[in-house]
Design a protein around this motif. Structure first.
Motif, short mmCIF file in Angstrom:
data_model
loop_
_atom_site.label_atom_id
_atom_site.label_comp_id
_atom_site.label_asym_id
_atom_site.label_seq_id
_atom_site.Cartn_x
_atom_site.Cartn_y
_atom_site.Cartn_z
N UNK A 11 37.82 13.87 -20.37
CA UNK A 11 37.10 13.58 -20.65
C UNK A 11 35.76 14.62 -21.52
N UNK A 12 34.60 14.90 -20.27
CA UNK A 12 33.92 15.88 -20.54
C UNK A 12 34.30 16.77 -21.14
N UNK A 13 34.50 17.11 -20.33
CA UNK A 13 35.00 18.59 -21.26
C UNK A 13 36.00 18.74 -22.35
N UNK A 14 36.47 17.55 -23.27
CA UNK A 14 37.06 17.78 -24.69
C UNK A 14 34.77 17.61 -25.43
N UNK A 15 34.50 16.91 -24.51
CA UNK A 15 33.52 16.79 -25.53
C UNK A 15 32.22 18.22 -25.53
N UNK A 16 32.21 18.87 -24.49
CA UNK A 16 31.50 20.21 -24.28
C UNK A 16 32.14 20.68 -25.46
N UNK A 24 38.41 21.63 -31.50
CA UNK A 24 39.12 19.78 -32.24
C UNK A 24 39.64 19.39 -30.85
N UNK A 25 39.45 19.38 -29.63
CA UNK A 25 40.18 18.77 -28.47
C UNK A 25 39.94 17.76 -28.42
N UNK A 26 42.09 17.60 -28.07
CA UNK A 26 41.75 16.17 -27.37
C UNK A 26 42.44 15.95 -26.13
N UNK A 27 42.46 15.00 -25.93
CA UNK A 27 43.75 14.73 -23.46
C UNK A 27 44.58 13.92 -24.65
N UNK A 28 45.54 15.14 -24.28
CA UNK A 28 47.07 14.49 -24.51
C UNK A 28 47.97 15.40 -23.71
#
Length: 161
Positions: A11-16, A24-28
């Motif tokens: 989550x923090x890596x996506x925010x960065x 435009x990163x997301x966790x999937x």
């Protein structure tokens, strides 16, 4: 990425990636912590590692800014994140295909390094993203051509009847 104050999690890596790098990163899927992005205003050029290394060296020697590059350890490939300025030309895509280079464009999925990848080394940054800069796709393609021994696109002349 080392300066994230609240820990290095997917989550923090996506925010960065989203805030500092405009990726435009997301966790999937969420339970695996894999980070992906849909290609839109950022595209990718994926190639064999040896070609990627040669391209990076050539761009550096030419004085070009490199931009983010990631390694896919298991598939032995590198992906350069680029600006989406490549023309929509069949000849270009066919030429890249012959060189074993994949163009990841609008709608394609690009997996990004995640903290959950570190244990198994799926993906890692060769040149991590530090800002919103991405090199021109045209510059990277020119370097690919030069490193692969092709200084320009071979034009096929139609046979006259």
């Amino acid at each position: 990425m080392a300066h994230i104050g609240f820990g290095d999690t997917p989550a923090s890596r996506c925010v960065y990636y989203r805030q500092a790098c405009d990726l435009p990163a997301s966790i999937d899927p969420p339970h695996l912590g894999r980070i992906v992005m849909r290609a839109a205003h950022v595209w990718g050029l994926s190639m064999p590692t040896a070609l990627g290394q040669a391209v990076k060296i050539r761009m550096h020697k030419q004085g070009c800014d490199i931009g983010p590059i990631m390694s896919h350890t298991r598939s032995v490939r590198w992906t350069f994140l680029i600006r989406p300025d490549l023309p929509d030309e069949v000849r270009l895509f066919a030429e890249m295909f012959r060189l074993n280079v994949s163009v990841i464009r609008d709608g394609g999925t690009i997996a990004l390094p995640s903290p959950t990848d570190q244990r198994v080394e799926f993906r890692r940054w060769i040149e991590p993203p530090r800002c919103t800069f991405r090199p021109s796709g045209l510059v990277v393609v020119d370097s690919i051509r030069a490193c692969a021994g092709h200084s320009r696109v071979r034009m096929i002349t139609p046979v006259q009847a």
